[in-house]
Design a protein around this motif. Structure first.
Motif, mmCIF file in Angstrom:
data_model
loop_
_atom_site.group_PDB
_atom_site.id
_atom_site.type_symbol
_atom_site.label_atom_id
_atom_site.label_comp_id
_atom_site.label_asym_id
_atom_site.label_seq_id
_atom_site.Cartn_x
_atom_site.Cartn_y
_atom_site.Cartn_z
ATOM 1 N N SER A 1 0.816 -1.219 0.000
ATOM 2 C CA SER A 1 0.000 0.000 0.000
ATOM 3 C C SER A 1 0.851 1.272 0.000
ATOM 4 C CB SER A 1 -0.935 0.005 1.216
ATOM 5 O OG SER A 1 -0.179 0.000 2.412
ATOM 6 N N THR A 2 2.121 1.164 0.389
ATOM 7 C CA THR A 2 2.969 2.363 0.437
ATOM 8 C C THR A 2 3.937 2.455 -0.734
ATOM 9 O OG1 THR A 2 4.657 1.291 1.800
ATOM 10 C CG2 THR A 2 2.867 2.422 2.962
ATOM 11 N N LEU A 3 4.063 1.373 -1.511
ATOM 12 C CA LEU A 3 4.975 1.398 -2.657
ATOM 13 C C LEU A 3 4.308 2.083 -3.841
ATOM 14 C CD1 LEU A 3 6.451 -2.223 -2.610
ATOM 15 C CD2 LEU A 3 7.683 -0.113 -2.118
ATOM 16 N N PRO A 4 4.999 3.004 -4.486
ATOM 17 C CA PRO A 4 4.438 3.599 -5.707
ATOM 18 C C PRO A 4 4.184 2.509 -6.751
ATOM 19 C CG PRO A 4 6.344 4.859 -4.942
ATOM 20 C CD PRO A 4 6.285 3.595 -4.118
ATOM 21 N N THR A 5 3.171 2.686 -7.565
ATOM 22 C CA THR A 5 2.821 1.708 -8.583
ATOM 23 C C THR A 5 4.025 1.389 -9.462
ATOM 24 O OG1 THR A 5 0.573 2.561 -8.600
ATOM 25 C CG2 THR A 5 1.235 1.220 -10.491
ATOM 26 N N GLY A 6 4.274 0.101 -9.658
ATOM 27 C CA GLY A 6 5.359 -0.343 -10.526
ATOM 28 C C GLY A 6 6.739 -0.312 -9.897
ATOM 29 N N SER A 7 6.811 0.009 -8.611
ATOM 30 C CA SER A 7 8.132 0.076 -7.969
ATOM 31 C C SER A 7 8.306 -1.074 -6.986
ATOM 32 C CB SER A 7 8.320 1.416 -7.264
ATOM 33 O OG SER A 7 7.498 1.482 -6.123
ATOM 34 N N ARG B 1 11.965 -8.117 -4.341
ATOM 35 C CA ARG B 1 12.952 -7.047 -4.191
ATOM 36 C C ARG B 1 13.985 -7.178 -5.305
ATOM 37 N NH1 ARG B 1 13.427 -9.232 1.813
ATOM 38 N NH2 ARG B 1 12.344 -10.855 0.683
ATOM 39 N N HIS B 2 14.538 -6.059 -5.763
ATOM 40 C CA HIS B 2 15.704 -6.104 -6.631
ATOM 41 C C HIS B 2 16.868 -6.554 -5.756
ATOM 42 C CE1 HIS B 2 13.553 -3.876 -9.715
ATOM 43 N NE2 HIS B 2 13.355 -2.860 -8.888
ATOM 44 N N ASN B 3 17.635 -7.549 -6.196
ATOM 45 C CA ASN B 3 18.800 -8.027 -5.460
ATOM 46 C C ASN B 3 20.056 -7.603 -6.208
ATOM 47 O OD1 ASN B 3 18.077 -10.756 -3.418
ATOM 48 N ND2 ASN B 3 16.473 -9.812 -4.651
ATOM 49 N N LEU B 4 20.940 -6.840 -5.556
ATOM 50 C CA LEU B 4 22.201 -6.416 -6.151
ATOM 51 C C LEU B 4 23.326 -6.986 -5.302
ATOM 52 C CD1 LEU B 4 19.987 -3.915 -6.424
ATOM 53 C CD2 LEU B 4 21.863 -2.928 -7.689
ATOM 54 N N LEU C 1 21.222 1.130 -9.639
ATOM 55 C CA LEU C 1 19.940 0.724 -9.056
ATOM 56 C C LEU C 1 18.855 0.849 -10.124
ATOM 57 C CD1 LEU C 1 20.116 2.472 -5.580
ATOM 58 C CD2 LEU C 1 19.641 0.039 -5.933
ATOM 59 N N PRO C 2 17.991 -0.151 -10.244
ATOM 60 C CA PRO C 2 16.917 -0.045 -11.235
ATOM 61 C C PRO C 2 16.075 1.213 -11.013
ATOM 62 C CG PRO C 2 17.039 -2.270 -10.357
ATOM 63 C CD PRO C 2 17.962 -1.425 -9.524
ATOM 64 N N GLU C 3 15.610 1.814 -12.102
ATOM 65 C CA GLU C 3 14.800 3.033 -12.002
ATOM 66 C C GLU C 3 13.537 2.826 -11.184
ATOM 67 O OE1 GLU C 3 13.974 5.290 -15.514
ATOM 68 O OE2 GLU C 3 16.005 4.968 -16.289
ATOM 69 N N SER C 4 13.048 1.587 -11.138
ATOM 70 C CA SER C 4 11.813 1.309 -10.403
ATOM 71 C C SER C 4 12.040 1.138 -8.902
ATOM 72 C CB SER C 4 11.138 0.052 -10.963
ATOM 73 O OG SER C 4 11.995 -1.063 -10.809
ATOM 74 N N THR C 5 13.270 1.398 -8.415
ATOM 75 C CA THR C 5 13.572 1.236 -6.994
ATOM 76 C C THR C 5 12.911 2.333 -6.174
ATOM 77 O OG1 THR C 5 15.698 0.192 -7.486
ATOM 78 C CG2 THR C 5 15.407 1.098 -5.270
#
Length: 194
Positions: free
Chosen positions: A45-51, A75-78, A106-110
């Motif tokens: 509910s707190t994450l922006p759409t698509g992120s 999650r994106h894993n780096l 970092l991916p733009e969707s982070t």
């Protein structure tokens, strides 16, 4: 992401700064692990759409995650490793030769980027890239061979209130001392202005 992304370090450490032993965690605290997973994944509910959130870790931390849980889902894993690490069979996972490369790429969707270990990356990142530390302070004396530097002695860091911690994560975090499997700990948040 902003041009100069800030990281949130998330770590469980003893009062003496112990964070690991023999390449793994020196404790088994399911409630603390659920906290880690919920915070680093983020509330839908707190994450922006698509992120989604990102977790940045060193190779030893990556290797310490049981294969059935790699990559950390949703999650994106780096993974940072000077020697390289094979992540080719893992979706949402990239390998980087340095912490700076991982941050830059970092991916733009982070939405939020979390540093999850190990000790060498904490040493590099805390003075330069982190503006927040989510610290699970383990109150019992536990033998460790990997340590977190005492960032709290630096006057630029201050402990935030429990209310601020709850507002930042977006849900009610247990307050005060928690005991699990005979080990006592508490959830803290430390912040500074960079």
């Amino acid at each position: 992401m902003p041009t100069s992304p800030r990281l949130t370090a998330i770590v469980a450490a003893t009062v003496e700064g112990g964070i690991g032993r023999d390449g793994g965690l020196p404790w088994r605290l399911p409630g603390e692990m659920k906290y880690f997973a919920r915070v680093t994944t983020g509330e839908a509910s707190t994450l922006p759409t698509g992120s989604r959130n990102a977790v940045i870790m060193g190779r030893k931390t990556w290797d310490g995650i049981p294969p059935k849980f790699r990559p950390l889902k949703d999650r994106h894993n780096l993974v940072v490793s000077r020697a390289g690490v094979d992540v080719s069979n893992n979706t949402n996972t990239t390998a980087h030769g340095s912490l700076e490369d991982a941050i830059t790429l970092l991916p733009e969707s982070t939405h939020r980027a979390f540093l999850i270990g190990g000790a060498q990356l904490y040493d590099q990142a805390l003075p330069r890239y982190c503006d927040r530390v989510l610290l699970t302070r383990v109150l019992d004396k536990i033998e460790c061979d990997a340590f977190l530097a005492d960032f709290t002695s630096d006057k630029s860091w201050r402990q935030a209130s429990h209310k601020d911690l709850c507002e930042w994560v977006g849900w009610e975090v247990p307050e005060g001392e928690v005991e699990e499997k005979g080990t006592k700990y508490r959830f803290e948040m430390w912040v500074r202005d960079l």
